[in-house]
Design a protein around this motif. Structure first.
Motif, PDB file in Angstrom:
ATOM      1  N   SER A 154       0.873  -1.240  -0.148  1.00 15.96           N
ATOM      2  CA  SER A 154       0.004  -0.108   0.059  1.00 15.96           C
ATOM      3  C   SER A 154       0.788   1.231   0.009  1.00 15.96           C
ATOM      4  CB  SER A 154      -0.928   0.002   1.172  1.00 15.96           C
ATOM      5  OG  SER A 154      -1.554   1.300   1.371  1.00 15.96           O
ATOM      6  N   VAL A 155       0.456   2.303  -0.617  1.00 20.05           N
ATOM      7  CA  VAL A 155       1.217   3.461  -0.619  1.00 20.05           C
ATOM      8  C   VAL A 155       1.305   4.308   0.812  1.00 20.05           C
ATOM      9  CG1 VAL A 155       0.938   4.129  -3.132  1.00 20.05           C
ATOM     10  CG2 VAL A 155      -0.694   4.873  -1.504  1.00 20.05           C
ATOM     11  N   ASP A 211      11.255  10.545  -1.500  1.00 21.16           N
ATOM     12  CA  ASP A 211      10.506  11.395  -0.423  1.00 21.16           C
ATOM     13  C   ASP A 211       8.996  11.010  -0.593  1.00 21.16           C
ATOM     14  OD1 ASP A 211      10.304  13.181   1.640  1.00 21.16           O
ATOM     15  OD2 ASP A 211      10.274  15.007   0.057  1.00 21.16           O
ATOM     16  N   PHE A 212       8.203  11.079   0.502  1.00 22.12           N
ATOM     17  CA  PHE A 212       6.918  11.031   0.471  1.00 22.12           C
ATOM     18  C   PHE A 212       6.053  11.785   1.444  1.00 22.12           C
ATOM     19  CE2 PHE A 212       8.219   7.886   3.258  1.00 22.12           C
ATOM     20  CZ  PHE A 212       7.238   7.871   4.407  1.00 22.12           C
ATOM     21  N   GLN A 213       4.899  12.152   1.064  1.00 23.75           N
ATOM     22  CA  GLN A 213       4.212  13.229   2.016  1.00 23.75           C
ATOM     23  C   GLN A 213       2.874  12.652   1.953  1.00 23.75           C
ATOM     24  OE1 GLN A 213       3.981  17.122   1.028  1.00 23.75           O
ATOM     25  NE2 GLN A 213       3.228  17.877   3.047  1.00 23.75           N
ATOM     26  N   HIS A 214       2.152  12.038   3.233  1.00 21.95           N
ATOM     27  CA  HIS A 214       0.904  11.928   3.458  1.00 21.95           C
ATOM     28  C   HIS A 214      -0.072  13.378   3.510  1.00 21.95           C
ATOM     29  CE1 HIS A 214       1.502   7.623   3.793  1.00 21.95           C
ATOM     30  NE2 HIS A 214       2.270   7.953   4.542  1.00 21.95           N
ATOM     31  N   VAL A 215      -0.983  13.474   2.504  1.00 20.65           N
ATOM     32  CA  VAL A 215      -1.649  14.633   2.406  1.00 20.65           C
ATOM     33  C   VAL A 215      -3.476  14.391   2.882  1.00 20.65           C
ATOM     34  CG1 VAL A 215      -2.407  16.761   1.104  1.00 20.65           C
ATOM     35  CG2 VAL A 215      -0.203  15.752   0.905  1.00 20.65           C
ATOM     36  N   ARG A 239       1.731  12.188  -1.934  1.00 21.40           N
ATOM     37  CA  ARG A 239       2.547  12.840  -2.656  1.00 21.40           C
ATOM     38  C   ARG A 239       4.043  12.263  -2.639  1.00 21.40           C
ATOM     39  NH1 ARG A 239       1.807  18.139  -1.602  1.00 21.40           N
ATOM     40  NH2 ARG A 239      -0.040  18.153  -2.870  1.00 21.40           N
ATOM     41  N   SER A 240       4.548  11.826  -3.738  1.00 19.94           N
ATOM     42  CA  SER A 240       5.984  11.082  -3.718  1.00 19.94           C
ATOM     43  C   SER A 240       6.744  11.657  -4.815  1.00 19.94           C
ATOM     44  CB  SER A 240       5.681   9.590  -3.733  1.00 19.94           C
ATOM     45  OG  SER A 240       5.293   9.173  -5.024  1.00 19.94           O
ATOM     46  N   GLN A 243      11.062  11.802 -10.636  1.00 23.21           N
ATOM     47  CA  GLN A 243       9.743  12.443 -10.956  1.00 23.21           C
ATOM     48  C   GLN A 243       8.899  12.503  -9.811  1.00 23.21           C
ATOM     49  OE1 GLN A 243       8.091   9.657 -14.027  1.00 23.21           O
ATOM     50  NE2 GLN A 243       5.705  10.379 -13.505  1.00 23.21           N
ATOM     51  N   GLU A 244       7.967  13.478  -9.705  1.00 23.70           N
ATOM     52  CA  GLU A 244       7.052  13.468  -8.683  1.00 23.70           C
ATOM     53  C   GLU A 244       5.695  12.872  -9.223  1.00 23.70           C
ATOM     54  OE1 GLU A 244       6.519  17.217  -6.861  1.00 23.70           O
ATOM     55  OE2 GLU A 244       8.521  17.672  -6.789  1.00 23.70           O
TER      56      GLU A 244
END
Length: 185
Positions: free
Chosen positions: A3-4, A24-28, A38-39, A50-51
């Motif tokens: 799962s992401v 890098d990643f961020q849970h929004v 967002r990764s 790439q984002e």
């Protein structure tokens, strides 16, 4: 499948027929609408960054990357030769696939060669390397008011900004993720 929501920095995944490493990643969780992740991903085959945005809970395939410890031997024209320390097998990799890594690798250095399903996809560098300064201008006394820096070239030909007190012949510890000066060695 993973799962992401379980992303971690350094995780390798398979998305859109590419092998990607999570940088890098961020849970929004916006006030309105569905949550998402967002990764920032690096393609291990091409090196492109790439984002990418995933829906929360979306499943992606985890890529099993194998690391083989190898020693860099020498450049052979447009390719570079590495040797497995256990089996003494040699592997040649093309220069265009190693452009970034060659800034930090010197002869006889040990690195990890990454493979996926038998395909060599790149080199994993250590977090820092120690390289010797081959060329830099002498620092000027009293010119340190605002943390001034100057250019220095190390033995691999890579140039970076260093503090004014660094001289030719000094050993520098360099961060391989962004090519920045860490400290003197």
């Amino acid at each position: 499948m993973i799962s992401v929501n379980d992303f971690k920095t350094g995780l390798t995944i398979k998305v859109e027929n590419g092998i990607w490493k999570v940088l890098d990643f961020q849970h929004v969780k916006p006030g309105k609408g569905a949550a998402f992740v967002r990764s920032k991903l690096r393609n291990l085959r091409t090196g492109a960054i790439q984002e990418k945005t995933f829906r929360a809970g979306e499943k992606v395939e985890k890529a099993q990357i194998d690391n083989r410890r190898m020693q860099y031997l020498y450049a052979n024209g447009d390719s570079h030769v590495f040797m497995d320390n256990e089996t003494y097998d040699q592997l040649e990799l093309p220069e265009e696939s190693l452009e970034y890594e060659l800034k930090f690798i010197k002869e006889n250095m040990e690195v990890h060669i990454q493979t996926y399903d038998g395909e060599t996809i790149g080199i994993e560098l250590p977090n820092t390397v120690t390289l010797q300064v081959t060329e830099t201008e002498p620092g000027i006394k009293g010119d340190t008011a605002n943390g001034a820096t100057k250019q220095a070239t190390v033995e691999t030909g890579f140039s970076l900004n260093v503090p004014l007190f660094v001289n030719e012949g000094d050993l520098l510890i360099i961060n391989t993720t962004d090519g920045s000066y860490v400290s003197r060695g």
